[in-house]
Design an enzyme around this catalytic site. Structure first.
Site, short mmCIF file in Angstrom:
data_model
loop_
_atom_site.label_atom_id
_atom_site.label_comp_id
_atom_site.label_asym_id
_atom_site.label_seq_id
_atom_site.Cartn_x
_atom_site.Cartn_y
_atom_site.Cartn_z
N ASP A 57 2.59 -24.47 21.32
CA ASP A 57 2.32 -24.77 19.92
C ASP A 57 3.48 -23.47 18.71
O ASP A 57 3.16 -22.67 19.26
CB ASP A 57 1.05 -24.13 19.93
N TYR A 62 6.13 -19.37 11.97
CA TYR A 62 6.27 -18.54 13.08
C TYR A 62 7.45 -17.62 13.25
O TYR A 62 7.60 -16.61 13.79
CB TYR A 62 5.66 -18.66 14.37
N LYS A 90 4.00 -27.45 12.91
CA LYS A 90 3.36 -27.43 11.14
C LYS A 90 3.72 -27.34 9.99
O LYS A 90 4.45 -26.47 10.15
CB LYS A 90 2.10 -26.12 11.77
N HIS A 123 -0.69 -26.83 7.76
CA HIS A 123 -0.84 -25.47 8.67
C HIS A 123 -2.20 -24.85 7.95
O HIS A 123 -3.32 -24.67 8.64
CB HIS A 123 -0.01 -24.61 8.42
#
Length: 338
Positions: A57, A62, A90, A123
């Site tokens: 994921d 990130y 996302k 997201h």
């Protein structure tokens, strides 16, 4: 009135996978890449794949997708087939305008070294003003971090417009499925009323302190796969100042009582609780011994009494709440939950 999270009507747990209405099988346990440092991401992904993980994921926000791609490449070189993997990413908040959706996914695919995702999610139901990737990537939450008083810059983009652009990604073959994160039931109902392509999945914060039984039941009855992020509760939020160490579920007496009775770790009990309710779980770890432990959930089951004990810890405690952290960290009051 207590609302229980019944067994899924259209999303079924079969062994270590969930069977979706489409017949596809989604791993019930994956590795969450949030907060994994870029310098350790590639090796962590490679090691996790060697350990048996198949769901990874990721997200633009990130800041480690390029390194995750290196780990995926290494795993493929070691003999794992691409069709064995389930790679999720996302769409970030600054890319909600329809003209920015496809370029955002194409950047993610380039970073991950893939031709197609298995699942692409919105997201947050939060649209922010566009930030050119050439200027800053990942763009983050601030519109201009160098401003005298930096803040978020909301953009007026209907969620339906963004979803229409997401549907076009499926039709273009860039992702097999699309879904959403951090939606409540009202937003899901609105989406389902107009979507040409139904959402395959919802990803939300879910753990015994935030059990969300109505939301989970709704997803089950609509055939939407539900993935729980932060399935261990407060752990990921201590260093961010968003949780108090006393809120740790890993140290909660009720959790440890169940763990002792089962001969398992507290983390395994919490993850099994999530899976047994019908949600996939994506715990984050960089420790190889934890990678193994977090997957060992399918040779035991919690009793009805143990499940009820953990259900009883629900206090609607949300750690990842934009209505709190956006004001504290990004100088902008931006609630999306009541």
């Amino acid at each position: 009135m207590t609302v229980s999270a019944r067994s899924p009507d259209r999303v079924r747990l079969e062994g270590a996978d969930f069977c979706l209405p489409s017949g596809d099988r989604m791993p019930a346990v994956g590795l969450g890449l949030w907060k994994i440092p870029p310098e350790t991401t590639a090796e962590t992904v490679r090691a996790a794949a060697a350990n048996g993980y198949r769901l990874f994921d990721s997200a633009c926000d990130y800041g480690n997708e390029r390194q995750a791609g290196q780990g995926i490449k290494a795993a493929l070189a070691e003999g794992i087939r691409r069709d064995e993997l389930w790679i999720t990413s996302k769409l970030w908040n600054t890319y909600h305008r329809p003209e920015h959706v496809r370029p955002a996914l194409e950047r993610t695919l380039a970073d991950l070294g893939l031709q197609q995702l298995d699942l692409y999610l919105i997201h947050f139901p939060i649209a922010l003003r566009y930030v050119d990737p050439a200027l800053r990537y990942p763009p983050g939450w601030f519109d201009d971090p160098a401003a005298k008083s930096p803040a978020m810059a909301p953009d007026r983009v209907p969620l339906a417009d963004t979803w229409g652009a997401m549907e076009a990604l499926v039709e273009a073959g860039l992702t097999r499925r699309i879904g959403v994160c951090n939606y409540n039931i009202a937003l899901l109902r609105d989406l389902l009323a107009s979507a040409r392509i139904r959402p395959s999945a919802l990803q939300v914060e879910m753990h015994p302190r935030l059990a969300q039984p109505k939301l989970l039941r709704f997803c089950h009855e609509e055939g939407i796969a539900c993935t729980a992020f932060s399935p261990l509760g407060a752990q990921s939020y201590f260093q961010l100042g968003m949780a108090d160490p006393q809120e740790s579920l890993l140290k909660h007496p009720a959790v440890n009582s169940v763990a002792t009775a089962q001969g398992r770790s507290a983390a395994q009990v919490l993850l099994r609780w999530g899976v047994q309710r019908g949600a996939a779980v994506i715990p984050k770890t960089t420790r190889h011994e934890r990678l193994s432990e977090n997957r060992e959930l399918f040779d035991f089951a919690l009793t009805a009494e143990e499940m009820a004990t953990l259900d009883g810890l629900d206090e609607h405690r949300r750690f990842n709440d934009p209505g709190v952290f956006c004001e504290e960290a990004f100088n902008t009051f931006f609630p999306i939950y009541e």
